[in-house]
Design an enzyme around this catalytic site. Structure first.
Site, PDB file in Angstrom:
ATOM      1  N   GLY A  19       0.589  -1.362   0.111  1.00 38.78           N
ATOM      2  CA  GLY A  19       0.082  -0.032  -0.034  1.00 38.78           C
ATOM      3  C   GLY A  19       0.764   1.467   0.085  1.00 38.78           C
ATOM      4  O   GLY A  19       0.413   2.166   0.656  1.00 38.78           O
ATOM      5  N   GLY A  57      41.938 -18.065 -34.536  1.00 34.84           N
ATOM      6  CA  GLY A  57      42.145 -18.315 -36.302  1.00 34.84           C
ATOM      7  C   GLY A  57      42.486 -17.204 -36.996  1.00 34.84           C
ATOM      8  O   GLY A  57      42.569 -17.346 -38.300  1.00 34.84           O
ATOM      9  N   SER A  72      42.390 -11.722 -26.640  1.00 30.99           N
ATOM     10  CA  SER A  72      41.938 -10.390 -25.870  1.00 30.99           C
ATOM     11  C   SER A  72      40.783  -9.452 -26.385  1.00 30.99           C
ATOM     12  O   SER A  72      40.871  -8.480 -26.836  1.00 30.99           O
ATOM     13  CB  SER A  72      43.209  -9.474 -25.659  1.00 30.99           C
TER      14      SER A  72
END
Lengths: 324, 635
Positions: free
Chosen positions: B36, B470, B541
């Site tokens: 309330g 890669g 990173s």
């Protein structure tokens, strides 16, 4: 037609009170605390934003904001320009007052009007309030912010004005498209404001967030801040339309059959485009009388503005679209 | 708007004078969903005559349309602002409301009860002098009551009212009220909440809000409004030693040099001796400049501009303090952190820390424990998620003046800002400074970096290769080192896989571990640069923040970021180690480019487009760049 108001008439009402002493023997009053907070906010923006601007709408809240800016940086001038978005439909006295303040306070004043809207002849009578506000106010403001590359803009909005404003941050972030995302606002803790943003994003800053309408009037009274004479009751030519008193400020206002401007003692609780700003019948000609009238009145100040009636939560919607 | 008063009509000047001297109380209301809160605030506004006729008629029509009170006025609708939450029926953000009485102006922060919004509650509490904690008389002390009370205590609010609401629904049963109060007293003691005032109320019916309820004759204490009016606003700050963070250097012309700020504690007078921190220089206050005129003295809370007797170097973020009682300066703290972002706190990751008017770089070195705010248990934690609270050690890149949060909110409270998103991600409360850094001084050596570099006729640098798995980083790094070596350069190659075999073999691939992995490599590279070596590193990173950390560890010009730019499709097609296939199948988690992001550099010193450049050409390009900048070092 009422004659244009002479500059010498545009003075603050006579005031007998003096500014409160700086160090009271007891505590700081609520107005002193509000003033110190607003000054703190302005200095943070001056220190952290690259190119801030203060929006100056010539109204009473702008008058207080301007006064606080002068205090915040004294004896330096406020280290940012003041921008007025001129819809070309403002009360003539507002324009005269604006130019006088800029001159007296040696402000860098920029005035922008939406050239597209001007070319298309957009106006409240021909296009209605919604289109007029959208093109000449909302779009014009975005244009000006982009034009000058402002990254922070002070606005005079207060949290007590309207329900969706109650949740507004002091630093309100806008995307590069000037949109406000209620779900993506930063938490504000203590008096620490994070003003960092990416290029293109901007901040709307509301240094008067915690002021109420009464605080504004009381501060104007205490500090003797000049405001346009339109706030004070005077005999002005008005016509009544849909229960609203509109002042006939120039001859661009098309009168409907049977309409004749009548001289009535009226004043304005907010200032904007004259065709969109309802006058109230009043005899209040001093600040204490205005405050008295405001305190005894039974309708809130935004009622005089036409745009809020449109629909529930209309302000929230307008804000998301970039309205201030 | 203001409350009504007979004075307004009779003597407006007298009313204004009285209003002018009102004090200000900021308070928060907190409670669980359906306790309330909104109704109570609506009731406070209504009872202090803050509601205009137009608002009231809108309220009546809304109450009929969406109200929950069967056509009766639903006060909650007055304060539930945003359209979204009106539909959901919950408050989802902090809202600020205003009302005033004969003696006081109030700002209420209406803070949400929903469990996931701790962040908003902390925000609202940070500026509050007092708190009203709501409890549903039918439900008693709930988990969320404990959470809210803990946060109120944590944020340093000393005045607390326990409003036991909906008393009408338990028939104003005194025993029920007493039981709740007893229950809460136990809990309050546990969290060090020394004092609170319990008030039985009914927000809906307006009992004990602004007037004594006729249904609770057994209760003779203050009603809620009386309590709010009698709470002492904390002015003891002005009795403390003077402190003012410098926000802005005020220099309108060559003759005036002032320092603007808001006084955080104490009183300052012209002629006072002050110390500038962190520099430690002392001077005297010449003037206290304000409009319309200079002041003899100014106190905590005021925004002023000070001029000083001596030309002292002072900039934004410095603190002016009483010379005989200055505040401490440190760069390591123990602090309580409240995490406020969806993206969890990672120890080791650099964030911006803003305290006062100063912004520095900081990282959490250790999460000592996480606090379960429901049970107050302290648990071990590796990260802090949204809405979690932890006690942490924090390391700053420079020493800052501070006070503990319990001494002064403005000098001991800070926020953490994410350096990429610029979001405010955390709020911190300083507990105390850690002295460790004082005991570990950088050992001064007579042979320094310059001497070591000169002997090698080269400038020590880190050539930091970053890019997807890669992309060809290791191949190119290897070629770069071979060429440099052939040129007579002293080099060392730090390769991702090799480092993980030794130095970093305790680290996995979670985000926190990846941050720590890069931090260690950066520190090792820094030592090697100090030795005068040219270090070539080949690590994915992926996060800008960590690469930035490495850059900042080194001096200007020593960090050469090389972006090995290979589109993910190309890298994945190569898939030399078969890792992409594993990641796609779900066998490998947190794989960069697949289910963990790669943040490309904004402005690398060198960018290699591997779709247009062979590995040999890339190495040539990098070596040429380096040798072109070695002219000064070649004998």
């Amino acid at each position: 037609m009422e004659p244009a108001v002479a500059l010498s008439d545009i003075e603050a009402a006579p005031v007998t009170s003096t500014a409160s002493p700086a160090v009271d023997s007891s505590r700081l009053t609520h107005l002193q605390r509000l003033e110190a907070e607003s000054i703190h906010i302005m200095r943070e923006v001056a220190a952290e934003a690259e190119r801030p601007v203060m929006l100056y709408s010539v109204g009473k809240d702008s008058a207080v904001m301007l006064h606080l800016a002068v205090k915040a940086f004294y004896p330096s001038r406020p280290p940012f320009p003041f921008l007025h978005v001129d819809t070309t439909w403002k009360f003539r006295e507002m324009i005269a007052f604006r130019d006088r303040m800029a001159r007296e306070l040696d402000l860098e004043l920029l005035v922008h009007t939406n050239p597209d809207g001007l070319a298309q002849g957009i106006g409240p009578f021909s296009h209605g309030s919604a289109v007029h506000t959208d093109v000449m106010k909302t779009a014009a403001l975005k244009q000006a912010l982009n034009l000058y590359g402002f990254d922070a803009a002070f606005g005079g909005a207060r949290r007590d004005e309207e329900k969706s404003r109650a949740k507004e941050r002091v630093f309100s972030f806008r995307s590069a498209e000037h949109r406000w995302d209620p779900k993506n606002q930063r938490p504000e803790l203590w008096s620490l404001y994070n003003a960092r943003k990416h290029r293109g994003e901007s901040i709307r800053v509301f240094p008067l967030s915690n002021w109420t309408e009464l605080d504004i009037w009381q501060y104007i009274h205490l500090e003797n801040i000049p405001i346009p004479q339109l706030y004070f009751a005077a005999e002005r030519p008005v016509v009544e339309r849909d229960g609203t008193l509109i002042m006939v400020d120039d001859d661009r206002m098309p009168l409907k059959p049977g309409e004749t401007p009548q001289m009535r003692s009226v004043r304005f609780r907010t200032l904007g485009c004259y065709p969109l700003t309802g006058a109230v019948e009043s005899t209040a000609s001093t600040l204490p009388e205005i405050i008295q009238e405001m305190l005894l009145t039974t309708t809130s100040e935004r009622q005089g503005r036409v745009i809020d009636h449109d629909q529930a939560a209309s302000m929230e919607k307008k804000k998301q679209e970039g309205y201030f | 708007m203001a409350h009504q008063s007979a004075l307004i009509a009779e003597d407006i000047e007298a009313y204004l004078t009285a209003h002018q001297h009102k004090s200000l109380l900021r308070f928060i209301t907190c409670g669980s969903v359906d306790d309330g809160k909104s109704t109570l605030i609506g009731r406070l506004l209504y009872d202090s005559k803050m509601i205009f006729e137009d608002q009231l008629s809108a309220l009546e029509s809304d109450s009929r349309k969406v109200g929950t009170q069967g056509g009766e006025i639903d006060f909650a609708l007055l304060v539930d602002g945003l359209a979204a939450e009106r539909e959901q029926g919950i408050t989802i953000d902090v809202a600020y409301r205003f009302f005033s009485t004969e003696t006081r102006k109030f700002i209420v922060a209406d803070t949400p009860g929903h469990e996931q919004y701790t962040r908003n509650m902390v925000t609202g509490a940070s500026t509050a002098d007092a708190a009203v904690i709501l409890i549903d008389a039918r439900k008693g002390v709930l988990t969320q009551t404990r959470r809210h009370s803990y946060l109120v205590k944590l944020l340093g609010i000393r005045h607390v009212a326990l409003a036991v609401n909906k008393m009408d629904l338990v028939g104003w049963d005194q025993a029920a009220f007493d039981a709740i109060v007893a229950d809460y007293t136990d809990f309050a003691r546990k969290i060090g909440l020394d004092a609170f005032t319990a008030i039985p109320i009914s927000g809906l019916m307006g009992d004990n809000i602004t007037a004594q309820s006729t249904d609770s004759e057994w209760y003779s204490g203050l009603n809620l409004m009386q309590w709010l009016e009698s709470v002492e606003v904390d002015d003891d700050l002005r009795e403390r030693p003077f402190r003012m963070p410098v926000q802005w250097v005020n220099r309108p012309n060559l003759d005036f040099r002032g320092f603007s700020g808001q006084i955080a504690a104490g009183t300052v007078r012209s002629g006072d001796r002050v110390k500038v921190l962190p520099s430690g220089r002392e001077t005297t206050v010449a003037r206290i400049v304000t409009l319309p005129g200079d002041l003899d003295a100014a106190v905590a809370g005021q925004s002023v501009t000070l001029t000083l007797a001596d030309e002292v170097d002072i900039s934004r973020g410095d603190i002016l303090a009483a010379a005989q009682d200055p505040l401490p300066v440190a760069n390591q703290f123990e602090a309580t952190l409240v995490w406020m972002d969806d993206h969890a706190l990672s120890p080791g990751r650099p964030y911006l820390l803003k305290i006062g008017a100063r912004t520095v770089t900081a990282s959490v070195t250790d999460i000592k424990h996480r606090v379960n705010v429901n049970t107050l248990e302290e648990n071990a934690a590796k990260r802090l998620e949204l809405n979690e609270i932890g006690v942490c050690n924090i390391n700053l890149d420079q020493a800052v003046p501070f006070e503990s949060y319990s001494e002064n909110r403005d000098l001991g409270g800070f926020i953490l800002i994410d350096r990429l998103s610029n979001r405010t991600v955390g709020a911190g409360l300083i507990r105390f400074a850690l002295r460790r850094s004082d005991n570990i001084h950088w050992q001064h050596t007579d042979v320094d970096k310059t001497a070591r570099s000169a002997l090698k006729s080269q400038k020590g640098r880190v050539v930091w290769l970053t890019g997807l798995s890669g992309a060809g980083k290791s191949t190119i790094a290897n070629l770069v080192e071979k060429r440099l070596h052939a040129n007579g350069r002293h080099t060392y190659l730090l390769d991702g896989d090799n480092v993980r075999h030794g130095l970093n073999k305790d680290l996995g691939f979670t985000e926190e571990d990846r941050v720590e992995n890069i931090r260690r490599i950066a520190e090792v590279a820094k030592l090697m640069v100090d030795a005068g070596l040219i270090v070539v590193t080949a690590f994915i990173s992926p996060f800008r923040a960590e690469r930035q950390l490495a850059r900042e560890l080194l001096s200007e010009g020593e960090f050469v970021e090389v972006f090995i730019d290979t589109p993910i499709a190309v890298a994945e097609a190569r898939d030399v180690k078969g890792l992409y296939a594993k990641a796609r199948s779900g066998a490998l988690k947190n794989f960069t480019g697949v289910d963990s992001p790669y943040e490309a550099p904004d402005k690398p010193e060198i960018r290699i487009d591997t779709t247009a450049t062979s590995a040999v050409e890339a190495a040539e390009q990098i070596v040429d760049w380096l040798e072109g900048r070695e002219a000064d070092y070649t004998i």
